[in-house]
Design a protein around this motif. Structure first.
Motif, PDB file in Angstrom:
ATOM      1  N   GLY A   1       1.927   6.933  -4.496  1.00  0.00           N
ATOM      2  CA  GLY A   1       1.332   7.904  -3.039  1.00  0.00           C
ATOM      3  C   GLY A   1       0.926   9.401  -3.591  1.00  0.00           C
ATOM      4  O   GLY A   1       0.823  10.184  -2.858  1.00  0.00           O
TER       5      GLY A   1
ATOM      6  N   THR B   1      -4.853   9.355  -4.057  1.00  0.00           N
ATOM      7  CA  THR B   1      -5.454   8.210  -2.936  1.00  0.00           C
ATOM      8  C   THR B   1      -6.449   7.628  -3.619  1.00  0.00           C
ATOM      9  O   THR B   1      -7.600   8.167  -4.067  1.00  0.00           O
ATOM     10  CB  THR B   1      -6.027   9.093  -1.890  1.00  0.00           C
TER      11      THR B   1
ATOM     12  N   SER C   1     -10.790   2.915  -4.033  1.00  0.00           N
ATOM     13  CA  SER C   1     -10.667   1.402  -3.638  1.00  0.00           C
ATOM     14  C   SER C   1      -9.659   0.751  -4.487  1.00  0.00           C
ATOM     15  O   SER C   1      -9.051   1.370  -5.485  1.00  0.00           O
ATOM     16  CB  SER C   1     -12.087   0.898  -4.180  1.00  0.00           C
TER      17      SER C   1
ATOM     18  N   ALA D   1      -6.694  -2.666  -4.269  1.00  0.00           N
ATOM     19  CA  ALA D   1      -5.586  -3.467  -3.492  1.00  0.00           C
ATOM     20  C   ALA D   1      -4.286  -3.491  -4.346  1.00  0.00           C
ATOM     21  O   ALA D   1      -4.209  -3.484  -5.417  1.00  0.00           O
ATOM     22  CB  ALA D   1      -5.968  -4.719  -3.307  1.00  0.00           C
TER      23      ALA D   1
ATOM     24  N   GLU E   1       0.210  -8.338   0.116  1.00  0.00           N
ATOM     25  CA  GLU E   1      -0.679  -7.227   0.184  1.00  0.00           C
ATOM     26  C   GLU E   1      -0.419  -6.300   1.098  1.00  0.00           C
ATOM     27  O   GLU E   1       0.033  -6.378   2.269  1.00  0.00           O
ATOM     28  CB  GLU E   1      -2.151  -7.731   0.356  1.00  0.00           C
ATOM     29  N   MET E   2      -0.448  -4.844   0.634  1.00  0.00           N
ATOM     30  CA  MET E   2      -0.047  -3.814   1.690  1.00  0.00           C
ATOM     31  C   MET E   2      -0.805  -2.444   1.527  1.00  0.00           C
ATOM     32  O   MET E   2      -1.698  -2.563   0.306  1.00  0.00           O
ATOM     33  CB  MET E   2       1.563  -3.306   1.564  1.00  0.00           C
ATOM     34  N   LYS E   3      -0.707  -1.535   2.373  1.00  0.00           N
ATOM     35  CA  LYS E   3      -1.391  -0.408   2.242  1.00  0.00           C
ATOM     36  C   LYS E   3      -0.830   0.095   0.756  1.00  0.00           C
ATOM     37  O   LYS E   3       0.367   0.132   0.425  1.00  0.00           O
ATOM     38  CB  LYS E   3      -1.135   0.478   3.402  1.00  0.00           C
ATOM     39  N   TRP E   4      -1.598   1.099   0.315  1.00  0.00           N
ATOM     40  CA  TRP E   4      -1.080   2.112  -0.850  1.00  0.00           C
ATOM     41  C   TRP E   4       0.009   2.928  -0.425  1.00  0.00           C
ATOM     42  O   TRP E   4      -0.121   3.677   0.613  1.00  0.00           O
ATOM     43  CB  TRP E   4      -2.236   2.940  -1.446  1.00  0.00           C
ATOM     44  N   PRO E   5       1.201   2.647  -1.208  1.00  0.00           N
ATOM     45  CA  PRO E   5       2.486   3.570  -0.474  1.00  0.00           C
ATOM     46  C   PRO E   5       2.235   4.909  -0.441  1.00  0.00           C
ATOM     47  O   PRO E   5       1.685   5.611  -1.554  1.00  0.00           O
ATOM     48  CB  PRO E   5       3.529   3.002  -1.499  1.00  0.00           C
TER      49      PRO E   5
ATOM     50  N   ASP F   1       7.580   6.174   1.117  1.00  0.00           N
ATOM     51  CA  ASP F   1       7.629   4.477   1.190  1.00  0.00           C
ATOM     52  C   ASP F   1       8.484   4.006  -0.281  1.00  0.00           C
ATOM     53  O   ASP F   1       8.922   2.918   0.147  1.00  0.00           O
ATOM     54  CB  ASP F   1       6.322   3.900   1.440  1.00  0.00           C
TER      55      ASP F   1
END
Ligand SMILES: Nc1ncnc2c1ncn2[C@@H]1O[C@H](COP(=O)(O)OP(=O)(O)OP(=O)(O)O)[C@@H](O)[C@H]1O
Ligand SMILES: [Mg+2]
Length: 265
Positions: free
Chosen positions: A54, A57, A60, A62, A69-73, A77
Motif C-alpha cells: 500500500g 498505487t 494496473s 491484480a 482476488e482483492m483490491k490492492w491493500p 490492511d
C-alpha cells in the motif's frame, strides 16, 4: 488453509511520472515456501513490496491472497491480511527498547495510535502482547536482547530484531527487503537456517543481493531487470538463463556467471 498460492500477482505495472518502475510483473508464492527476488539496483524489487503493502498505487495489475482476488491493500490492511514486511535498512525506534519495538510490530499499521493503545491496554492485553513479542524474539534468536535499546545492538543483532518485529503479527506472508545486507558470512549462514525453520510457519518473499544466499534458501527465484521479470524458476535454472547472465553482466568486473555463483557451481 486453502490450497493454491498464498499470494499471487499478475500484470503489475507501476509508474513514477515518466518512469515505468514495474512492467507487467507476475509473481506466485506457494504457502510454506521461500521465494527469492533478485536483480540489479533499481530493477523494481522494493517497488513490488511497496505495491503489495500500500505504499505505491499500481497503474494496473491484480493481486490475490490465498486464491482470492482483492483490491490492492492499503498499509493498514496488511496485518488483517496476514502480511508483514521489513523495510530496506533496519528502521528500529531508537527511543523504545527491543521488546517494545517488537511489540510495535503487532500493530504497525496504526502508527502513533499504538502509543495510545498501549497506554490503554489492560494489564492482561499488554502481558499477552509481551509474550507474543518474546516468542517472536525467541524465533529470531534474539530473546536475550529484549531489554536492550537499539543503540546498544550490533548490526546483525538489530537485523534479528527487525525480523522479530515482522513476525509478531504472526503473518502468513512475510516480505523481507535485504535482510542479510551488511551481514558477515557466519551471520548469513545462521540467518539461512532461521529462514528455513520459519517457512514452516509462513510463506517468505525475500529480496537480496547475496545471490549465493538466495540460491541456498529459495524454493523459487524471480529475476527482475528494468521493471520486468526476465526469468523465474529454481535457482539452478535461472542462474543459467542467458537473459539473467546478461542482466548481471556489466554491473561489475565480475562476469554475470561469477556474480550468480556459477564459478562455484
Ligand atoms: N517513490 C518513488 N518515486 C520515484 N521513483 C521511484 C520511487 N521508488 C522507486 N523509484 C524508482 O523506481 C525504480 C525501481 O526502484 P526500486 O527501489 O524498486 O529498485 P530495487 O530493485 O529495490 O533497487 P535496490 O536493489 O537498489 O534496492 C528505480 O529507478 C527507482 O529510482
Ligand atoms: Mg530495493
Amino acid at each position: 488453509m486453502s490450497a493454491g498460492p498464498a499470494l499471487s500477482i499478475s500484470h503489475l505495472s507501476v509508474k513514477f511520472g515518466g518512469l515505468t518502475a514495474l512492467d507487467d510483473v507476475f509473481l506466485e508464492i506457494a504457502p510454506n515456501t521461500i521465494v527469492g527476488l533478485i536483480g540489479p539496483n533499481g530493477a523494481g524489487k522494493t517497488t513490488i513490496f511497496n505495491a503489495i503493502s500500500g505504499l505505491v498505487t499500481p497503474a494496473s495489475g491484480a493481486i490475490a491472497i490465498h486464491g482470492k482476488e482483492m483490491k490492492w491493500p492499503a498499509s493498514h490492511d496488511l496485518a488483517g491480511l496476514g502480511i508483514s514486511r521489513t523495510l530496506q535498512g533496519v528502521g528500529l525506534f531508537s527511543g523504545l527498547s527491543v521488546i517494545e519495538n517488537v511489540m510495535m510490530g503487532a500493530n504497525h499499521s496504526s502508527g502513533t495510535n499504538f502509543f495510545r493503545d498501549l497506554l490503554g491496554l489492560s494489564g492482561r492485553a499488554e502481558a499477552k502482547l509481551r509474550r507474543r513479542a518474546s516468542d517472536a524474539l525467541a524465533w529470531a534468536g534474539a530473546l536475550d536482547l529484549a531489554e536492550k535499546m537499539p543503540g546498544e545492538l550490533t548490526y546483525p543483532e538489530s537485523k534479528r530484531v527487525s525480523i522479530a518485529r515482522a513476525l509478531v503479527s504472526q503473518p502468513e506472508i512475510l516480505l523481507l527487503d535485504e535482510p542479510a545486507a551488511g551481514l558477515g558470512q557466519d551471520d548469513i549462514d545462521k540467518f539461512a537456517s532461521l529462514l528455513k525453520q520459519l517457512k514452516q510457519r509462513c510463506a517468505i518473499v525475500i529480496v537480496e543481493h547475496h545471490v549465493d544466499f538466495i540460491g541456498a534458501i529459495s524454493d523459487q527465484v524471480y529475476v527482475l531487470n528494468f521493471g520486468k521479470v526476465i526469468s523465474s524458476g529454481s535457482f539452478d535454472t535461472v542462474k543459467r538463463d542467458p537473459a539473467v547472465l546478461a542482466a548481471y553482466l556489466g554491473t561489475s568486473q565480475q562476469t554475470g556467471s561469477e556474480k550468480l555463483g556459477g564459478a562455484h557451481a
